[in-house]
Design an enzyme around this catalytic site. Structure first.
Site, PDB file in Angstrom:
ATOM      1  N   CYS A 135      25.286  13.242  50.265  1.00  0.00           N
ATOM      2  CA  CYS A 135      25.593  12.822  48.832  1.00  0.00           C
ATOM      3  C   CYS A 135      25.332  13.982  48.012  1.00  0.00           C
ATOM      4  CB  CYS A 135      25.163  11.628  48.230  1.00  0.00           C
ATOM      5  SG  CYS A 135      25.200  11.575  46.484  1.00  0.00           S
ATOM      6  N   LEU A 173       0.702  -1.316   0.139  1.00  0.00           N
ATOM      7  CA  LEU A 173       0.015  -0.290  -0.037  1.00  0.00           C
ATOM      8  C   LEU A 173       0.834   1.118  -0.078  1.00  0.00           C
ATOM      9  CD1 LEU A 173      -2.621  -0.828   2.870  1.00  0.00           C
ATOM     10  CD2 LEU A 173      -3.005  -0.679   0.534  1.00  0.00           C
ATOM     11  N   CYS A 205      28.302   4.775  44.668  1.00  0.00           N
ATOM     12  CA  CYS A 205      27.586   5.917  44.184  1.00  0.00           C
ATOM     13  C   CYS A 205      28.591   6.913  43.372  1.00  0.00           C
ATOM     14  CB  CYS A 205      27.032   7.027  45.260  1.00  0.00           C
ATOM     15  SG  CYS A 205      26.419   8.632  44.573  1.00  0.00           S
ATOM     16  N   TYR A 214      -9.479  -9.219   5.382  1.00  0.00           N
ATOM     17  CA  TYR A 214      -9.986  -7.996   4.906  1.00  0.00           C
ATOM     18  C   TYR A 214     -10.110  -7.958   3.230  1.00  0.00           C
ATOM     19  CZ  TYR A 214      -4.937  -7.560   4.755  1.00  0.00           C
ATOM     20  OH  TYR A 214      -3.449  -7.697   4.734  1.00  0.00           O
ATOM     21  N   LYS A 258      -5.141  -1.015  10.336  1.00  0.00           N
ATOM     22  CA  LYS A 258      -4.055  -1.594   9.755  1.00  0.00           C
ATOM     23  C   LYS A 258      -3.360  -2.151  10.845  1.00  0.00           C
ATOM     24  CE  LYS A 258      -0.218  -0.562   6.515  1.00  0.00           C
ATOM     25  NZ  LYS A 258       0.676  -1.527   7.289  1.00  0.00           N
ATOM     26  N   ASP A 295      -0.672  -4.450  12.829  1.00  0.00           N
ATOM     27  CA  ASP A 295       0.505  -4.701  12.886  1.00  0.00           C
ATOM     28  C   ASP A 295       0.949  -6.223  13.130  1.00  0.00           C
ATOM     29  OD1 ASP A 295       3.057  -4.070  12.057  1.00  0.00           O
ATOM     30  OD2 ASP A 295       3.756  -2.938  13.973  1.00  0.00           O
ATOM     31  N   CYS A 315      29.095  10.244  45.312  1.00  0.00           N
ATOM     32  CA  CYS A 315      29.748  10.528  46.410  1.00  0.00           C
ATOM     33  C   CYS A 315      30.544   9.458  46.703  1.00  0.00           C
ATOM     34  CB  CYS A 315      28.818  10.748  47.614  1.00  0.00           C
ATOM     35  SG  CYS A 315      27.824   9.413  48.131  1.00  0.00           S
ATOM     36  N   CYS A 332      22.033   5.081  47.206  1.00  0.00           N
ATOM     37  CA  CYS A 332      22.900   5.594  47.925  1.00  0.00           C
ATOM     38  C   CYS A 332      22.381   5.897  49.055  1.00  0.00           C
ATOM     39  CB  CYS A 332      23.388   6.684  47.261  1.00  0.00           C
ATOM     40  SG  CYS A 332      24.737   8.097  48.235  1.00  0.00           S
ATOM     41  N   LYS A 383      -0.777   6.015   7.832  1.00  0.00           N
ATOM     42  CA  LYS A 383       0.215   5.713   8.820  1.00  0.00           C
ATOM     43  C   LYS A 383       0.194   6.580  10.137  1.00  0.00           C
ATOM     44  CE  LYS A 383       3.277   3.021   8.022  1.00  0.00           C
ATOM     45  NZ  LYS A 383       3.983   1.685   7.901  1.00  0.00           N
ATOM     46  N   GLU A 434     -10.402   0.629   7.676  1.00  0.00           N
ATOM     47  CA  GLU A 434     -10.108  -0.638   8.395  1.00  0.00           C
ATOM     48  C   GLU A 434      -8.977  -0.236   9.287  1.00  0.00           C
ATOM     49  OE1 GLU A 434      -9.514  -3.686   5.490  1.00  0.00           O
ATOM     50  OE2 GLU A 434     -11.258  -3.287   4.461  1.00  0.00           O
TER      51      GLU A 434
HETATM   52  S1  IVH Z   1      -5.098  -3.945   2.079  1.00  0.00           S
HETATM   53  C1  IVH Z   1      -3.993  -4.497  -2.038  1.00  0.00           C
HETATM   54  N1  IVH Z   1      -5.947  -3.842   4.490  1.00  0.00           N
HETATM   55  O1  IVH Z   1      -0.553  -3.620   5.714  1.00  0.00           O
HETATM   56  C2  IVH Z   1      -4.652  -4.663  -0.795  1.00  0.00           C
HETATM   57  N2  IVH Z   1      -3.901  -4.172   4.309  1.00  0.00           N
HETATM   58  O2  IVH Z   1       1.353  -2.369   3.147  1.00  0.00           O
HETATM   59  C3  IVH Z   1      -3.475  -4.354   0.123  1.00  0.00           C
HETATM   60  N3  IVH Z   1      -2.676  -4.553   6.464  1.00  0.00           N
HETATM   61  O3  IVH Z   1       1.596  -6.130   5.110  1.00  0.00           O
HETATM   62  C4  IVH Z   1      -3.652  -4.533   1.621  1.00  0.00           C
HETATM   63  N4  IVH Z   1      -4.367  -4.501   7.791  1.00  0.00           N
HETATM   64  O4  IVH Z   1      -0.848  -7.056   5.149  1.00  0.00           O
HETATM   65  C5  IVH Z   1      -4.806  -4.082   3.941  1.00  0.00           C
HETATM   66  N5  IVH Z   1      -7.131  -3.783   6.485  1.00  0.00           N
HETATM   67  C6  IVH Z   1      -5.843  -4.050   5.969  1.00  0.00           C
HETATM   68  C7  IVH Z   1      -4.645  -4.174   6.715  1.00  0.00           C
HETATM   69  C8  IVH Z   1      -3.715  -4.338   5.582  1.00  0.00           C
HETATM   70  C9  IVH Z   1      -2.870  -4.773   7.727  1.00  0.00           C
HETATM   71  C10 IVH Z   1      -1.009  -4.874   6.056  1.00  0.00           C
HETATM   72  C11 IVH Z   1      -0.773  -5.764   4.778  1.00  0.00           C
HETATM   73  C12 IVH Z   1       0.515  -5.264   4.507  1.00  0.00           C
HETATM   74  C13 IVH Z   1       0.280  -3.634   4.745  1.00  0.00           C
HETATM   75  C14 IVH Z   1       0.288  -2.908   3.523  1.00  0.00           C
END
Ligand code: IVH
Length: 690
Positions: free
Chosen positions: A451, A94, A428, A246, A133, A135, A431, A446, A334, A131
């Site tokens: 001190c 993305l 220490c 997703y 994202k 990690d 001191c 200490c 992000k 949605e």
């Molecule tokens: S859509 C073409 N939706 O984020 C569709 N990605 O660079 C591209 N990720 O490692 C992905 N949650 O796995 C999408 N709700 C979400 C996501 C998601 C996490 C991760 C994805 C990828 C990175 C995207």
């Protein structure tokens, strides 16, 4: 060749086959209710009984075992490791946006591109789906005729690794899709999602590893990656992974026209979908929704690194095409990263006014969560040893929510061999007095009352706004006065004279007079301010006020017993102990006498009725157990709780109201809390309760 027809099967087998199919169906349904919907309709024991029945049936009739049987979650390890899997469609990434302006620029680019394709109207009409994202780790799952047949990692986007056996162990991954879905599961379905670990599970697992003296994971993502790449599926099964889906990558059935409907369909098929996902009428609403999670990310039970904005109209998104590896129709919004790696140059040692020694990391400046970090706490030397942090290491700096930045651990792979282990000091650094460790504490102290480091901190504290409020007596001037040998304790401040100060650097006549006036004025501060300023262990603002009300003078307070002190509302055993230990020290007596001679001796009418009032504070009647490192030393948090009428005890029992969990919590306390079903809270939740 052997062929089976219904006529060859003996009637007993036919009944067994029917029952097995029924059990599979029921068990998968209950598993979905439990793990995906979070709404079980039978007890764990009932579920186990059904599963046992199926196991027994399958043992007697091995031919009845199907790949989607819930007994088949944990398979045998493969001798060859992970096979390569070519993805049916490349797994794309993305484009990123870091703020609203980036998102609006994306819209401008999209509009221009849509116009060139004659899609302006479609573009104007589409909604957006937002949605979380997560990690975690991308996973790609294939279902044939509704049965899970293959799971793969993202790999390089074109070829991933076959981790089917490991993914089967995730309870959130259905082995069979639900038949009730509309449209029904197609003969071939490839979906994409993210496997991850919740923060609570992550912390719990790290604690387990720690108590087994094994290496812990620096963050949830590393944990998920490690769990999915276990050679033995049984090892993956022991790690609490979960997943959200997703994206429909491929289907040979009807395709949903929108991303929103696609999510609903995935959900109907039994695949977990985040309930934070939201459809927005226009991009501004999508931006607002993304931004609302910058502040709310800490409330989520899992780590997110941003939000994803997707064009809802899937045909439009497809027509808009791709730029390199990124689809034009989706954008990652992000959030500021909460973690970065940098070089650990050195370890600085600081001292608190109570003599507590704290190691701090001296770092190459690095941006974390939108702030430049050059220092981070290393908590204490035991923590350094356990995490195996060395000078010269690349270290992971984390800054989550309102927590102070800390070092999560070293990047072992980046080691070159020149890194130096960190030795705890024995003396220490201010001191030279040998440092001591107190019973039950990890910090070094200490104990020298003279001190210079301690006096410096004590004097800054004494002059602080909530204490004696001596304007102009800041960090630099305190250091100057100590260095010039003019003061060795706070009482010396009152003996300072113009002629002593003026030779000091940057002490003009006016500044000198202002400082002397401010010091003189502090004689008039009420008793509670003096009590705060003296830095009596565990005595904060609330306790200081209660003590001042009850005793009215320093002399009366010095004569108080622990028992008597404990009767006061807002003073528990920890604070009472802090006061009597302080009062018993000859250095305290000497300092008080010196202050009184200098004219610092505030008094007020004592109010005896302050005694034996039932606790009134927000924690009245509540019993807390603290485990792990919080943002302040445990005793200080305990005193803060006591001030609010609560009690802090060492072990978890039925009487415990809450277990407060910090960094690196004790496993036995966490386990006990779970067993006794006592709520566990973190420091933020504790502060919110007050
Ligand atoms: S859509 C073409 N939706 O984020 C569709 N990605 O660079 C591209 N990720 O490692 C992905 N949650 O796995 C999408 N709700 C979400 C996501 C998601 C996490 C991760 C994805 C990828 C990175 C995207």
């Amino acid at each position: 060749m052997l062929t089976l027809s219904l006529f060859d099967v003996d009637p007993e087998d036919a009944t067994a086959a029917k029952r097995a199919a029924q059990l599979r169906e029921e068990l998968n349904e209950h598993s979905h209710r439990y793990h995906v919907l979070d709404a079980p309709t039978i007890s764990d024991a009932e579920y186990d009984a059904l599963l046992r029945e199926l196991r027994v049936l399958e043992a007697a009739h091995p031919a009845l075992i199907t790949p989607d049987s819930p007994t088949q979650r944990v398979g045998a390890p493969s001798a060859e490791g992970f096979a390569k899997v070519a993805h049916p469609r490349p797994i794309l990434s993305l484009a990123n946006a870091f703020d609203a302006a980036d998102v609006r620029a994306w819209r401008e680019r999209l509009l221009r591109h849509a116009e060139s394709l004659g899609l302006t109207e479609r573009m104007a009409a589409t909604r957006f789906v937002v949605e979380p994202k997560i990690d975690g780790l991308t996973v790609v799952l294939t279902y044939r005729d509704g049965v899970f047949v293959q799971g793969a990692t993202r790999g390089d986007g074109a070829v991933g690794e076959d981790i089917t056996a490991n993914l089967r162990t995730l309870r959130h991954v259905p082995l069979a899709l639900r038949r009730s879905a509309h449209p029904p599961a197609p003969s071939m379905l490839v979906v994409r999602g993210e496997a991850f670990v919740t923060l609570a599970d992550f912390e719990h697992m790290n604690e387990k590893l720690r108590s087994a003296d094994e290496k812990t994971f620096a963050n949830p993502r590393n944990f998920a990656a490690g769990a999915l790449r276990q050679i033995d599926p049984a090892a993956t099964a022991r790690r609490p992974l979960t997943a959200f889906f997703y994206n429909v990558v491929i289907t040979d059935g009807t395709t949903a026209p929108t991303q929103w409907e696609s999510l609903q369909w995935l959900r109907a098929l039994g695949l977990p979908v985040s309930d934070i996902a939201q459809r927005c009428d226009d991009l501004e609403a999508a931006i607002a929704y993304c931004e609302s999670y910058v502040a709310r990310r800490d409330e989520l039970p899992f780590e997110i690194d941003g939000m994803v904005i997707k064009i809802d109209d899937l045909a439009l998104a497809e027509q808009l095409g791709y730029v390199g590896k990124d689809p034009r129709g989706a954008l990652a919004f992000k959030f500021p990263a909460r973690e970065a790696t940098t070089l650990l140059r050195d370890v600085a040692i600081s001292i608190g006014r109570t003599g507590n020694i704290t190691p701090a990391a001296v770092l190459d400046p690095v941006q974390v969560g939108g702030v430049t970090i050059t220092n981070a706490t290393l908590h204490n030397y035991e923590d350094i040893t356990r995490k195996d942090i060395r000078i010269g290491d690349r270290v992971i700096v984390r800054r989550a929510g309102d927590v102070i930045p800390y070092i999560a651990g070293p990047v072992i792979a980046a080691r070159t061999g020149i890194e130096q282990p960190i030795q705890p000091p024995t003396q220490c650094p201010f001191c030279g007095t040998p440092l001591v460790k107190r019973e039950g504490e990890v910090a070094l102290y200490c104990t020298n009352d003279e001190c210079a480091g301690k006096v410096d901190r004590a004097m800054q504290h004494y002059a602080g706004r909530s204490a004696m409020d001596i304007e102009g007596l800041g960090e630099k001037i305190v250091a100057q006065l100590i260095d010039a040998g003019l003061v060795t304790d706070v009482a010396d401040l009152y003996a300072l004279h113009k002629d002593q100060l003026q030779p000091l650097e940057k002490f003009a006549a006016k500044k000198t007079q202002n400082l002397l006036d401010a010091i003189a004025a502090s004689r008039e501060r009420p008793l509670e301010r003096l009590l705060i300023g003296l830095g009596i262990r565990h005595v904060g603002e609330v306790a200081a006020r209660a003590l001042a009300r009850r005793y009215g003078s320093i002399d009366a307070l010095l004569a108080a017993s622990t028992d008597e002190l404990q009767q006061i509302d807002g003073v528990g055993p920890i604070i009472a102990e802090g006061v009597t230990a302080w009062a018993a020290r000859p250095a305290t007596r000497a300092l008080i006498a010196k202050l009184q001679t200098a004219g610092v001796n505030p008094t007020q009418e004592p109010q005896i009725d302050a005694v034996i009032e039932p606790p009134q504070g927000s924690f009245a009647g509540k019993v807390f157990v603290i485990t792990g490192t919080l943002s302040q030393p445990r005793e200080e948090i305990a005193a803060w709780i006591e001030e609010r009428g609560g009690k802090v005890t060492d072990s978890v029992s039925k009487k415990t109201s809450y277990v407060v969990i910090g960094d690196d919590p004790g496993r036995s306390k966490v386990d006990k809390a779970m067993k006794l079903e006592i709520p566990t809270i973190d420091e933020t939740a504790l502060r919110a309760l007050a």
